[in-house]
Motif scaffolding. Structure first.
Motif, PDB file in Angstrom:
ATOM      1  N   ARG A 123       0.831  -1.209   0.000  1.00 29.48           N
ATOM      2  CA  ARG A 123       0.000   0.000   0.000  1.00 29.48           C
ATOM      3  C   ARG A 123       0.858   1.248   0.000  1.00 29.48           C
ATOM      4  O   ARG A 123       0.592   2.204  -0.726  1.00 29.48           O
ATOM      5  CB  ARG A 123      -0.885   0.018   1.248  1.00 29.48           C
ATOM      6  CG  ARG A 123      -2.278  -0.378   1.008  1.00 29.48           C
ATOM      7  CD  ARG A 123      -3.091  -0.082   2.234  1.00 29.48           C
ATOM      8  NE  ARG A 123      -2.272  -0.237   3.433  1.00 29.48           N
ATOM      9  CZ  ARG A 123      -2.627  -0.863   4.530  1.00 29.48           C
ATOM     10  NH1 ARG A 123      -3.809  -1.364   4.626  1.00 29.48           N
ATOM     11  NH2 ARG A 123      -1.830  -0.969   5.554  1.00 29.48           N
ATOM     12  N   ALA A 124       1.900   1.273   0.819  1.00 30.19           N
ATOM     13  CA  ALA A 124       2.758   2.460   0.918  1.00 30.19           C
ATOM     14  C   ALA A 124       3.487   2.740  -0.392  1.00 30.19           C
ATOM     15  O   ALA A 124       3.676   3.900  -0.764  1.00 30.19           O
ATOM     16  CB  ALA A 124       3.774   2.280   2.048  1.00 30.19           C
ATOM     17  N   PHE A 125       3.882   1.679  -1.077  1.00 34.37           N
ATOM     18  CA  PHE A 125       4.615   1.850  -2.332  1.00 34.37           C
ATOM     19  C   PHE A 125       3.704   1.847  -3.554  1.00 34.37           C
ATOM     20  O   PHE A 125       4.176   1.954  -4.677  1.00 34.37           O
ATOM     21  CB  PHE A 125       5.684   0.767  -2.464  1.00 34.37           C
ATOM     22  CG  PHE A 125       6.730   0.842  -1.397  1.00 34.37           C
ATOM     23  CD1 PHE A 125       7.512   1.973  -1.245  1.00 34.37           C
ATOM     24  CD2 PHE A 125       6.926  -0.207  -0.521  1.00 34.37           C
ATOM     25  CE1 PHE A 125       8.471   2.048  -0.260  1.00 34.37           C
ATOM     26  CE2 PHE A 125       7.890  -0.141   0.473  1.00 34.37           C
ATOM     27  CZ  PHE A 125       8.658   0.992   0.602  1.00 34.37           C
ATOM     28  N   ARG A 126       2.397   1.690  -3.319  1.00 39.13           N
ATOM     29  CA  ARG A 126       1.398   1.671  -4.391  1.00 39.13           C
ATOM     30  C   ARG A 126       1.713   0.596  -5.428  1.00 39.13           C
ATOM     31  O   ARG A 126       1.722   0.844  -6.640  1.00 39.13           O
ATOM     32  CB  ARG A 126       1.281   3.038  -5.045  1.00 39.13           C
ATOM     33  CG  ARG A 126       0.832   4.100  -4.076  1.00 39.13           C
ATOM     34  CD  ARG A 126       0.734   5.429  -4.740  1.00 39.13           C
ATOM     35  NE  ARG A 126       0.358   6.444  -3.729  1.00 39.13           N
ATOM     36  CZ  ARG A 126       0.389   7.731  -3.955  1.00 39.13           C
ATOM     37  NH1 ARG A 126       0.761   8.193  -5.129  1.00 39.13           N
ATOM     38  NH2 ARG A 126       0.047   8.574  -3.005  1.00 39.13           N
ATOM     39  N   LEU A 127       1.985  -0.606  -4.935  1.00 34.60           N
ATOM     40  CA  LEU A 127       2.299  -1.748  -5.790  1.00 34.60           C
ATOM     41  C   LEU A 127       1.298  -2.866  -5.551  1.00 34.60           C
ATOM     42  O   LEU A 127       0.742  -2.990  -4.461  1.00 34.60           O
ATOM     43  CB  LEU A 127       3.715  -2.261  -5.491  1.00 34.60           C
ATOM     44  CG  LEU A 127       4.853  -1.284  -5.749  1.00 34.60           C
ATOM     45  CD1 LEU A 127       6.164  -1.855  -5.237  1.00 34.60           C
ATOM     46  CD2 LEU A 127       4.954  -0.984  -7.231  1.00 34.60           C
TER      47      LEU A 127
END
Length: 70
Positions: free
Chosen positions: A43-47
């Motif tokens: 989620r944090a890296f939008r992956l």
């Protein structure tokens, strides 16, 4: 501690100099376990999918061990 993704692997970035999006985490094994369980890194890296956290886990545990020895 800042973390970045390098070729699908979560990598520690203690100097904050690696390029790309970063995520921050307390350098403690319990915090890492919680972040992995909650799927916070994708989620944090939008992956999409999962990320390899083994190198990050080894770095955090080595840091925790050296802090406990001091």
């Amino acid at each position: 501690m800042r973390i970045t993704v390098v070729e699908g692997v979560c990598a520690p970035d203690p100097r904050g100099s690696l390029p790309g999006r970063g995520a921050y985490l307390h350098p403690e094994p319990a915090c890492l376990d919680l972040a992995v369980r909650r799927r916070a890194f994708p989620r944090a890296f939008r992956l999409q999918g999962t990320l390899d956290t083994q190198a990050l886990r080894e770095w955090v545990e080595a840091r925790a061990d050296s802090a406990a020895a001091s």
